[in-house]
Enzyme design. Structure first.
Site, short mmCIF file in Angstrom:
data_model
loop_
_atom_site.label_atom_id
_atom_site.label_comp_id
_atom_site.label_asym_id
_atom_site.label_seq_id
_atom_site.Cartn_x
_atom_site.Cartn_y
_atom_site.Cartn_z
N HIS A 282 -44.75 3.10 60.57
CA HIS A 282 -45.44 4.32 60.96
C HIS A 282 -44.90 5.52 60.16
CE1 HIS A 282 -47.37 6.99 64.10
NE2 HIS A 282 -46.47 7.82 63.58
N GLU A 283 -43.59 5.65 60.12
CA GLU A 283 -43.00 6.80 59.44
C GLU A 283 -43.22 6.74 57.93
OE1 GLU A 283 -42.20 9.33 61.02
OE2 GLU A 283 -42.28 8.35 62.97
N HIS A 286 -46.64 7.96 57.08
CA HIS A 286 -46.73 9.42 56.92
C HIS A 286 -46.23 9.83 55.53
CE1 HIS A 286 -47.78 10.55 60.95
NE2 HIS A 286 -46.71 10.01 61.49
N ASP A 359 -49.07 13.12 66.55
CA ASP A 359 -49.81 13.24 65.29
C ASP A 359 -51.26 13.62 65.57
OD1 ASP A 359 -47.49 12.27 64.20
OD2 ASP A 359 -48.22 10.21 64.05
ZN ZN Z 1 -46.35 9.84 63.51
#
Ligand code: ZN
Length: 487
Positions: A282-283, A286, A359
């Site tokens: 997930h990170e 980004h 987010d």
């Molecule tokens: Zn996030």
């Protein structure tokens, strides 16, 4: 509250006696009524156990309230007189503010030259809108007194009046017209230079090691207020003390920024292997989407150590300088970056988690502002659909359009976020190999710096990015981007 309401019932029997006595003497007038009130007051104070905890002022009020109730229920002939007395009591309390203002200015004139500072002036200086019933409003009287006093000023009598507020738009226009508060000094959030200077001021109180670079810290603390910067220095000092060190290091300051942004590290939180993997992807999602887009700021740090704020990991992006203007493209890229985390989950695991709630919030906020406030949709052109009501306190916005238009806005917001989400997914699919490589690295190390990220990204991927970006629009643009990344 219960005491307040039950007293009249409780005393009902006794009251009649008093009133009868009074009636026999005939025409005792207001004094008599006040005497009754006093007697009832004493009675209530002594006999009713729930009243004993109250202070004398409250008892006096209850007495007054009681007296009025009695008068209303038995319809005494001198009701009018009593009400006059009641009015006098109100007049005694109302007007305290005005008297204080008078007194303040009297003192100021005696002590001139001097500065009068009124904090939170919106408490008395709010617009007089006529919604308050009657002309007896305490606040309005105080404001009127203030206005009168300020008018009595000569240009050179040596008294300067300063006032502070977070809500300048709510002030009465009479207060801000020339001759009264006619100069405004907006105190915005500090810019990069300002943050650096503020950090240095607060850091004077602590011992610093030589490696501290305030410029980097100020850059990382983008958007922080003066109070938050003071807090950052304080947190860093605490961290140094906990580690039994004499001086505050750069690492302390960097960690304390994260503490202020995301809370403390949750050392005892144990994520399952699968969860940790999801968070890592997930990170990186980004960060990768941010890095692959031309205008996105470089990544400073990525971490998957859980924080007390509830964040399981985060990607810290750092702007090179302060930005005052954002282009449409930059805003769209920001939205894409926010959707990048969820997009990575979809691309890799084919499943979505709850981790993207923040987010989603952020992306929606930007998309909404683009359409309703920045005039960035073709259909609405330069029409404001939303106005910000509370600029300095959170900036709430209120819609100013018809229900039909609201539907249209909602549709457009969804469209915009969807488009950027798709873009993010495409970027990740195109760079799937890098996504895996970076995520595995993050999974192992838990925290990686922007430099490490860029090193892996540019390791062998340089040719790759160049060829890939040609598929997307504008090969030239992307090549410039790749150059930037090598720097
Ligand atoms: Zn996030």
């Amino acid at each position: 509250c219960i005491g307040y309401l039950t007293i009249p019932v409780f005393l009902a029997g006794k009251i009649e006696v008093f009133v009868k006595k009074l009636g026999s003497k005939g025409g005792a007038g207001t004094t008599g009524i006040i005497a009754i009130a006093a007697v009832i007051g004493c009675y209530a104070y002594v006999d009713a156990p729930y009243l004993i905890a109250l202070n004398a002022g409250t008892v006096a009020m209850i007495v007054g309230f009681l007296a009025m109730l009695i008068l209303q229920s038995i319809q005494v002939k001198f009701k009018q007189e009593w009400l006059n007395a009641w009015g006098m009591i109100i007049a005694m309390f109302v007007g305290m503010g005005a008297a204080k203002v008078r007194d303040l200015f009297k003192q100021a004139n005696e002590k001139a030259p001097c500065i009068v500072f009124i904090d939170e002036i919106d408490a008395i200086g709010k617009k007089r809108d006529g919604q308050m019933a009657g002309g007896n409003d305490e606040r309005e009287q105080t404001l009127n007194q203030l206005l009168t006093e300020m008018d009595g000023f000569e240009g050179n009598n040596g008294v300067i009046i300063l006032a502070a507020t977070n809500r300048p738009e709510s002030l009465d226009p009479a207060l801000t017209r020339p001759g009264r508060f006619d100069r405004r000094v907006p105190v915005e959030l500090p810019d990069l230079e300002g943050r650096e200077a503020i950090l240095k001021v607060h850091a004077k109180k602590v011992q610093l090691s030589d490696d501290v670079d305030f410029h980097t810290i100020a850059r990382m603390a983008s958007g922080a207020s003066g109070a938050e910067l003071a807090n950052i220095v304080n947190e860093a000092a605490l961290r140094a003390v906990r580690d039994n060190r004499e001086v505050v290091t750069e690492a302390d300051l960097e960690e304390s920024i994260e503490v202020v942004i995301a809370g403390y590290q949750k050392k005892n939180a144990v994520l399952s292997d699968q969860e940790k993997k999801v968070v890592a992807y997930h990170e990186i999602g980004h960060a990768l989407v941010a890095a692959m887009q031309t205008h996105s700021a470089p990544v400073q740090k990525i971490t998957i150590i859980p924080r007390t704020s509830g964040a399981l990991g985060y990607t810290m992006q750092v702007e090179q300088g302060d930005k005052y203007l954002l282009t449409k493209q930059e805003l769209e890229n920001k939205i894409a970056t926010f959707t990048g985390g969820r997009a990575a989950e979809e691309v890799v695991f084919g499943e979505i988690t709850t981790g993207a709630s923040n987010d989603i919030e952020q992306a929606t906020k930007i998309a909404r502002a683009m359409i309703t406030r920045y005039g960035m949709s073709d259909d609405f052109d330069m029409v404001a659909m939303e106005t910000v009501t509370n600029q300095y306190l959170g900036g709430d916005a209120s819609l100013a359009c018809s229900a039909d238009t609201q539907n249209e806005i909602d549709r457009k917001v969804v469209e915009l976020v969807k488009r950027e989400h798709e873009k993010a997914k495409k970027i990740l699919l195109d760079n799937r190999q890098k996504l895996d490589e970076l995520s595995n690295y993050l999974y192992e190390k838990e925290t990686i710096t922007g430099d490490e990220f860029m090193a892996i990204l540019n390791g062998e991927a340089k040719k790759e990015t160049n060829t890939e970006t040609k598929i997307e629009s504008g090969a030239e643009k992307k090549e410039a981007d790749a150059d930037e990344q090598t720097i």
